[in-house]
Design a protein around this motif. Sequence first.
Motif, mmCIF file in Angstrom:
data_model
loop_
_atom_site.group_PDB
_atom_site.id
_atom_site.type_symbol
_atom_site.label_atom_id
_atom_site.label_comp_id
_atom_site.label_asym_id
_atom_site.label_seq_id
_atom_site.Cartn_x
_atom_site.Cartn_y
_atom_site.Cartn_z
ATOM 1 N N MET A 96 9.185 -8.128 2.074
ATOM 2 C CA MET A 96 9.177 -6.667 2.014
ATOM 3 C C MET A 96 9.501 -6.157 0.611
ATOM 4 O O MET A 96 8.946 -5.151 0.186
ATOM 5 C CB MET A 96 10.197 -6.079 2.986
ATOM 6 C CG MET A 96 9.810 -6.196 4.411
ATOM 7 S SD MET A 96 8.498 -5.074 4.825
ATOM 8 C CE MET A 96 8.580 -5.084 6.560
ATOM 9 N N ASP A 97 10.379 -6.832 -0.098
ATOM 10 C CA ASP A 97 10.849 -6.315 -1.382
ATOM 11 C C ASP A 97 9.812 -6.403 -2.491
ATOM 12 O O ASP A 97 9.877 -5.647 -3.448
ATOM 13 C CB ASP A 97 12.133 -7.029 -1.807
ATOM 14 C CG ASP A 97 13.319 -6.596 -0.968
ATOM 15 O OD1 ASP A 97 13.226 -5.522 -0.348
ATOM 16 O OD2 ASP A 97 14.322 -7.317 -0.941
ATOM 17 N N ARG A 98 8.865 -7.296 -2.382
ATOM 18 C CA ARG A 98 7.871 -7.404 -3.455
ATOM 19 C C ARG A 98 6.765 -6.360 -3.339
ATOM 20 O O ARG A 98 5.985 -6.178 -4.260
ATOM 21 C CB ARG A 98 7.293 -8.800 -3.521
ATOM 22 C CG ARG A 98 6.387 -9.140 -2.373
ATOM 23 C CD ARG A 98 5.792 -10.515 -2.515
ATOM 24 N NE ARG A 98 5.634 -11.065 -1.171
ATOM 25 C CZ ARG A 98 5.536 -12.320 -0.884
ATOM 26 N NH1 ARG A 98 5.594 -13.203 -1.848
ATOM 27 N NH2 ARG A 98 5.394 -12.730 0.338
ATOM 28 N N THR A 102 5.414 -0.506 -3.660
ATOM 29 C CA THR A 102 4.493 0.582 -3.971
ATOM 30 C C THR A 102 3.162 0.331 -3.275
ATOM 31 O O THR A 102 2.884 -0.768 -2.794
ATOM 32 C CB THR A 102 4.245 0.682 -5.494
ATOM 33 O OG1 THR A 102 3.706 -0.561 -5.961
ATOM 34 C CG2 THR A 102 5.540 0.976 -6.237
ATOM 35 N N GLY A 103 2.358 1.372 -3.234
ATOM 36 C CA GLY A 103 1.038 1.245 -2.631
ATOM 37 C C GLY A 103 1.086 1.360 -1.129
ATOM 38 O O GLY A 103 2.060 1.844 -0.531
ATOM 39 N N LEU A 104 0.023 0.906 -0.495
ATOM 40 C CA LEU A 104 -0.085 0.994 0.956
ATOM 41 C C LEU A 104 0.961 0.129 1.651
ATOM 42 O O LEU A 104 1.571 0.546 2.642
ATOM 43 C CB LEU A 104 -1.492 0.579 1.394
ATOM 44 C CG LEU A 104 -1.790 0.688 2.883
ATOM 45 C CD1 LEU A 104 -1.657 2.131 3.347
ATOM 46 C CD2 LEU A 104 -3.167 0.165 3.188
ATOM 47 N N GLY A 145 3.786 -0.544 0.524
ATOM 48 C CA GLY A 145 5.086 0.064 0.280
ATOM 49 C C GLY A 145 5.541 0.948 1.425
ATOM 50 O O GLY A 145 6.737 1.211 1.579
ATOM 51 N N THR A 146 4.605 1.393 2.232
ATOM 52 C CA THR A 146 4.953 2.196 3.409
ATOM 53 C C THR A 146 5.825 1.395 4.361
ATOM 54 O O THR A 146 6.789 1.923 4.916
ATOM 55 C CB THR A 146 3.667 2.651 4.132
ATOM 56 O OG1 THR A 146 2.824 3.300 3.190
ATOM 57 C CG2 THR A 146 3.979 3.578 5.276
ATOM 58 N N PHE A 147 5.522 0.118 4.522
ATOM 59 C CA PHE A 147 6.329 -0.732 5.397
ATOM 60 C C PHE A 147 7.726 -0.934 4.820
ATOM 61 O O PHE A 147 8.708 -0.980 5.551
ATOM 62 C CB PHE A 147 5.636 -2.073 5.628
ATOM 63 C CG PHE A 147 4.285 -1.934 6.257
ATOM 64 C CD1 PHE A 147 4.141 -1.335 7.491
ATOM 65 C CD2 PHE A 147 3.150 -2.385 5.615
ATOM 66 C CE1 PHE A 147 2.896 -1.185 8.079
ATOM 67 C CE2 PHE A 147 1.904 -2.246 6.184
ATOM 68 C CZ PHE A 147 1.772 -1.649 7.418
ATOM 69 N N TRP A 148 7.835 -1.029 3.495
ATOM 70 C CA TRP A 148 9.140 -1.139 2.847
ATOM 71 C C TRP A 148 9.950 0.137 3.078
ATOM 72 O O TRP A 148 11.147 0.079 3.341
ATOM 73 C CB TRP A 148 8.957 -1.387 1.344
ATOM 74 C CG TRP A 148 10.241 -1.479 0.604
ATOM 75 C CD1 TRP A 148 11.080 -2.548 0.554
ATOM 76 C CD2 TRP A 148 10.851 -0.461 -0.188
ATOM 77 N NE1 TRP A 148 12.174 -2.256 -0.218
ATOM 78 C CE2 TRP A 148 12.045 -0.976 -0.688
ATOM 79 C CE3 TRP A 148 10.487 0.843 -0.522
ATOM 80 C CZ2 TRP A 148 12.893 -0.238 -1.498
ATOM 81 C CZ3 TRP A 148 11.321 1.576 -1.330
ATOM 82 C CH2 TRP A 148 12.514 1.034 -1.811
ATOM 83 N N LYS A 149 9.280 1.286 3.018
ATOM 84 C CA LYS A 149 9.960 2.560 3.251
ATOM 85 C C LYS A 149 10.423 2.671 4.697
ATOM 86 O O LYS A 149 11.523 3.167 4.964
ATOM 87 C CB LYS A 149 9.051 3.721 2.881
ATOM 88 C CG LYS A 149 8.825 3.821 1.396
ATOM 89 C CD LYS A 149 7.821 4.886 1.045
ATOM 90 C CE LYS A 149 7.505 4.807 -0.437
ATOM 91 N NZ LYS A 149 6.415 5.689 -0.820
#
Length: 84
Positions: free
Chosen positions: A44-46, A49-51, A53-57
């Motif tokens: 998740m941490d890598r 950003t981008g699409l 990055g939504t999962f990271w958020k």
Amino acid sequence: MSPFHECVLVQLNSAIFNFQSLLTVVLLMICTCAYLRAIAPSVMDRNKTGLLGTFWKFARIGERKSPYVAFCCVAMAFSILFLS
């Protein structure tokens, strides 16, 4: 247009614009992403950003607001089981 096609279109539109279903999907995404980040944080941490990055958020929301997310999950389960 036949009555059958009109009925199918009405059912499709009600499924697309159902707010309770949208909230259920968002809550499941938050819980799933937070769980996956707890299991494999490097995945998740890598992608911050981008699409992806939504999962990271979603994972960050699940980690930081976990009491509120847990309450929302219980409220949604109660709503689906007893009020629908």
